[in-house]
Design a protein around this motif. Sequence first.
Motif, PDB file in Angstrom:
ATOM      1  N   GLY A   1     -22.283 -41.387  -0.273  1.00  0.00           N
ATOM      2  CA  GLY A   1     -22.485 -40.015  -0.700  1.00  0.00           C
ATOM      3  C   GLY A   1     -22.300 -39.064   0.461  1.00  0.00           C
ATOM      4  O   GLY A   1     -22.920 -39.235   1.519  1.00  0.00           O
ATOM      5  N   VAL A   2     -21.419 -38.094   0.306  1.00  0.00           N
ATOM      6  CA  VAL A   2     -21.198 -37.062   1.313  1.00  0.00           C
ATOM      7  C   VAL A   2     -21.381 -35.697   0.648  1.00  0.00           C
ATOM      8  O   VAL A   2     -21.112 -35.541  -0.543  1.00  0.00           O
ATOM      9  N   SER A   3     -21.842 -34.739   1.414  1.00  0.00           N
ATOM     10  CA  SER A   3     -22.007 -33.391   0.888  1.00  0.00           C
ATOM     11  C   SER A   3     -20.784 -32.571   1.250  1.00  0.00           C
ATOM     12  O   SER A   3     -20.527 -32.321   2.430  1.00  0.00           O
ATOM     13  N   LEU A   4     -20.015 -32.174   0.244  1.00  0.00           N
ATOM     14  CA  LEU A   4     -18.786 -31.424   0.473  1.00  0.00           C
ATOM     15  C   LEU A   4     -19.031 -29.932   0.251  1.00  0.00           C
ATOM     16  O   LEU A   4     -18.190 -29.218  -0.289  1.00  0.00           O
ATOM     17  N   GLY A   5     -20.211 -29.485   0.703  1.00  0.00           N
ATOM     18  CA  GLY A   5     -20.633 -28.121   0.431  1.00  0.00           C
ATOM     19  C   GLY A   5     -20.390 -27.118   1.530  1.00  0.00           C
ATOM     20  O   GLY A   5     -20.835 -25.976   1.424  1.00  0.00           O
TER      21      GLY A   5
ATOM     22  N   ILE B   1     -18.955 -29.715   8.103  1.00  0.00           N
ATOM     23  CA  ILE B   1     -19.669 -30.957   7.815  1.00  0.00           C
ATOM     24  C   ILE B   1     -18.947 -31.773   6.754  1.00  0.00           C
ATOM     25  O   ILE B   1     -18.686 -32.968   6.917  1.00  0.00           O
ATOM     26  N   GLY B   2     -18.625 -31.136   5.637  1.00  0.00           N
ATOM     27  CA  GLY B   2     -17.927 -31.826   4.564  1.00  0.00           C
ATOM     28  C   GLY B   2     -17.351 -30.809   3.599  1.00  0.00           C
ATOM     29  O   GLY B   2     -18.046 -29.882   3.178  1.00  0.00           O
ATOM     30  N   PHE B   3     -16.073 -30.964   3.263  1.00  0.00           N
ATOM     31  CA  PHE B   3     -15.410 -30.052   2.324  1.00  0.00           C
ATOM     32  C   PHE B   3     -14.146 -30.734   1.823  1.00  0.00           C
ATOM     33  O   PHE B   3     -13.911 -31.915   2.113  1.00  0.00           O
ATOM     34  N   ARG B   4     -13.348 -30.047   1.044  1.00  0.00           N
ATOM     35  CA  ARG B   4     -12.099 -30.615   0.527  1.00  0.00           C
ATOM     36  C   ARG B   4     -10.904 -29.863   1.113  1.00  0.00           C
ATOM     37  O   ARG B   4     -10.939 -28.633   1.230  1.00  0.00           O
ATOM     38  N   ASP B   5      -9.880 -30.623   1.461  1.00  0.00           N
ATOM     39  CA  ASP B   5      -8.682 -29.992   2.012  1.00  0.00           C
ATOM     40  C   ASP B   5      -7.780 -29.492   0.876  1.00  0.00           C
ATOM     41  O   ASP B   5      -8.161 -29.520  -0.301  1.00  0.00           O
ATOM     42  N   ASP B   6      -6.588 -29.042   1.227  1.00  0.00           N
ATOM     43  CA  ASP B   6      -5.684 -28.456   0.239  1.00  0.00           C
ATOM     44  C   ASP B   6      -5.221 -29.463  -0.808  1.00  0.00           C
ATOM     45  O   ASP B   6      -4.792 -29.083  -1.900  1.00  0.00           O
ATOM     46  N   GLN B   7      -5.325 -30.752  -0.482  1.00  0.00           N
ATOM     47  CA  GLN B   7      -4.959 -31.801  -1.432  1.00  0.00           C
ATOM     48  C   GLN B   7      -6.179 -32.349  -2.171  1.00  0.00           C
ATOM     49  O   GLN B   7      -6.110 -33.379  -2.832  1.00  0.00           O
ATOM     50  N   ASN B   8      -7.318 -31.650  -2.008  1.00  0.00           N
ATOM     51  CA  ASN B   8      -8.574 -32.017  -2.670  1.00  0.00           C
ATOM     52  C   ASN B   8      -9.203 -33.294  -2.110  1.00  0.00           C
ATOM     53  O   ASN B   8     -10.061 -33.905  -2.751  1.00  0.00           O
ATOM     54  N   ASN B   9      -8.790 -33.694  -0.917  1.00  0.00           N
ATOM     55  CA  ASN B   9      -9.367 -34.875  -0.281  1.00  0.00           C
ATOM     56  C   ASN B   9     -10.619 -34.501   0.509  1.00  0.00           C
ATOM     57  O   ASN B   9     -10.661 -33.441   1.136  1.00  0.00           O
ATOM     58  N   PRO B  10     -11.637 -35.362   0.510  1.00  0.00           N
ATOM     59  CA  PRO B  10     -12.820 -35.096   1.326  1.00  0.00           C
ATOM     60  C   PRO B  10     -12.468 -35.152   2.813  1.00  0.00           C
ATOM     61  O   PRO B  10     -11.810 -36.083   3.275  1.00  0.00           O
ATOM     62  N   VAL B  11     -12.904 -34.139   3.558  1.00  0.00           N
ATOM     63  CA  VAL B  11     -12.691 -34.090   5.002  1.00  0.00           C
ATOM     64  C   VAL B  11     -13.930 -33.492   5.656  1.00  0.00           C
ATOM     65  O   VAL B  11     -14.782 -32.910   4.992  1.00  0.00           O
ATOM     66  N   GLY B  12     -14.019 -33.641   6.965  1.00  0.00           N
ATOM     67  CA  GLY B  12     -15.129 -33.051   7.701  1.00  0.00           C
ATOM     68  C   GLY B  12     -15.815 -34.057   8.613  1.00  0.00           C
ATOM     69  O   GLY B  12     -15.471 -35.240   8.651  1.00  0.00           O
ATOM     70  N   TYR B  13     -16.788 -33.560   9.361  1.00  0.00           N
ATOM     71  CA  TYR B  13     -17.501 -34.392  10.329  1.00  0.00           C
ATOM     72  C   TYR B  13     -18.138 -35.604   9.671  1.00  0.00           C
ATOM     73  O   TYR B  13     -17.945 -36.746  10.112  1.00  0.00           O
TER      74      TYR B  13
ATOM     75  N   ILE C   1     -24.405 -40.187   3.760  1.00  0.00           N
ATOM     76  CA  ILE C   1     -24.050 -39.559   5.046  1.00  0.00           C
ATOM     77  C   ILE C   1     -23.735 -38.124   4.679  1.00  0.00           C
ATOM     78  O   ILE C   1     -22.582 -37.715   4.562  1.00  0.00           O
ATOM     79  N   ALA C   2     -24.805 -37.363   4.446  1.00  0.00           N
ATOM     80  CA  ALA C   2     -24.665 -36.088   3.746  1.00  0.00           C
ATOM     81  C   ALA C   2     -25.501 -34.993   4.393  1.00  0.00           C
ATOM     82  O   ALA C   2     -26.193 -34.247   3.698  1.00  0.00           O
ATOM     83  N   ASN C   3     -25.430 -34.914   5.745  1.00  0.00           N
ATOM     84  CA  ASN C   3     -26.149 -33.847   6.445  1.00  0.00           C
ATOM     85  C   ASN C   3     -27.622 -33.807   6.040  1.00  0.00           C
ATOM     86  O   ASN C   3     -28.195 -32.743   5.820  1.00  0.00           O
ATOM     87  N   THR C   4     -28.235 -34.987   5.944  1.00  0.00           N
ATOM     88  CA  THR C   4     -29.604 -35.104   5.446  1.00  0.00           C
ATOM     89  C   THR C   4     -30.605 -35.135   6.591  1.00  0.00           C
ATOM     90  O   THR C   4     -30.573 -36.061   7.412  1.00  0.00           O
ATOM     91  N   SER C   5     -31.471 -34.146   6.645  1.00  0.00           N
ATOM     92  CA  SER C   5     -32.519 -34.132   7.673  1.00  0.00           C
ATOM     93  C   SER C   5     -33.505 -35.255   7.401  1.00  0.00           C
ATOM     94  O   SER C   5     -33.980 -35.430   6.277  1.00  0.00           O
ATOM     95  N   ALA C   6     -33.812 -36.013   8.436  1.00  0.00           N
ATOM     96  CA  ALA C   6     -34.772 -37.115   8.308  1.00  0.00           C
ATOM     97  C   ALA C   6     -36.184 -36.558   8.438  1.00  0.00           C
ATOM     98  O   ALA C   6     -36.663 -36.305   9.535  1.00  0.00           O
TER      99      ALA C   6
ATOM    100  N   ASP D   1     -28.228 -25.195   7.758  1.00  0.00           N
ATOM    101  CA  ASP D   1     -28.141 -25.845   9.062  1.00  0.00           C
ATOM    102  C   ASP D   1     -27.257 -25.023   9.992  1.00  0.00           C
ATOM    103  O   ASP D   1     -26.228 -24.479   9.584  1.00  0.00           O
ATOM    104  N   SER D   2     -27.650 -24.979  11.254  1.00  0.00           N
ATOM    105  CA  SER D   2     -26.884 -24.228  12.248  1.00  0.00           C
ATOM    106  C   SER D   2     -25.445 -24.730  12.333  1.00  0.00           C
ATOM    107  O   SER D   2     -24.524 -23.951  12.594  1.00  0.00           O
ATOM    108  N   SER D   3     -25.246 -26.026  12.113  1.00  0.00           N
ATOM    109  CA  SER D   3     -23.898 -26.584  12.201  1.00  0.00           C
ATOM    110  C   SER D   3     -22.953 -25.933  11.194  1.00  0.00           C
ATOM    111  O   SER D   3     -21.760 -25.763  11.474  1.00  0.00           O
ATOM    112  N   LEU D   4     -23.471 -25.557  10.035  1.00  0.00           N
ATOM    113  CA  LEU D   4     -22.656 -24.897   9.019  1.00  0.00           C
ATOM    114  C   LEU D   4     -22.519 -23.402   9.295  1.00  0.00           C
ATOM    115  O   LEU D   4     -21.432 -22.828   9.220  1.00  0.00           O
TER     116      LEU D   4
END
Length: 263
Positions: free
Chosen positions: A38-42, A46-58, A97-102, A188-191
Amino acid sequence: MKRLLTAIAAIAVVAGSALPSFAGMLDDIRSRGTIRIGVSLGGEPIGFRDDQNNPVGYDVDVAKRLAEKIGVPVEFTDVSGDARISMLVSGQIDVAIANTSATLERAKVVNFSIPYNRAGLRIIVQKDADIKDLKDLAGKKIVVGRGTTGETFLKTAVPDAELVYVDQFAPDGVLQLQQKRVDAAIEDSSLLDYLATKNPTLVTLAGLYSNDPIGMAVAKGDPEFVRWLDMFVSDYIQSGAYEANYKKWWGAEANPPALNPQW
C-alpha cells in the motif's frame, strides 16, 4: 509395549497440533509470487501518478526496492488515512509504505519497522491570508487529511479552527488551496515544502509541530517479518540508497533527515 507406543504416538499428535506454524509472511509472499504494498499517492514527491498513470515518488521507489530484495514483483494499492491500517489488519495488503507516522496509538494495532524517513507537521497558508502563527488559525478554514496526525494536532492546538476534511491531500487538498477555498492546510513537511516551491501564492509557516518517524507498517503476528524489514531499512540507509532517493525527489541540495540504521 504396544500400548506404550500408541500413547507416545497420541502425545506426539497432540503436541504437534499445538506447535506454531513456521511459515511466515516472507514465505507467503514468495509462494504467492507477488508482494502487495500500500502506497499513498496523495501528493508529490512522496507518492503520486505520472503522465502514464503509473505510481511514482519517494515511497514508491522504496517499495520497489523492497520487492526487488525479496525477489518478487510488486502489486501497488493506493491507500490513505485510516485505510492504511484497516487494509493491513484485514489482510488486503502485506506492507504499507505510505508516509505513515509510527505513533503509539497506531502501534496498538499494527507493527512498525525502524524509520525509513522522517517528517514533521507543517502548516502552509495563503500568502495574503495574514496568518503568521498558530493563533492566527482560529476561525480559519484548514484542509486536513482524515485520520491523520495533523487532524489530531489541530483539534488540540487550534480547537476554534474550521477543519475541512479530504481523504486524499492531493489532488483534493491541493486543489482547495489553489482555488483559495481554504486559508491553510496541515500535512507532513515533506509534502508541503515541495508544494510551496511549486505554488507562488502559498507559503509555509516557520517551524515544525512534530518530529515523526515514518515506518513501514505491517499486521501484527509475525515478528520475524518485522525484524527482516528492520534489516532491509538498515541496509537502505547504510548503502547510500536513502540519501540518493531523498535527493532524487527533493533536489540535489536537499538535506535528508538523519536516520539511525540500527535494528
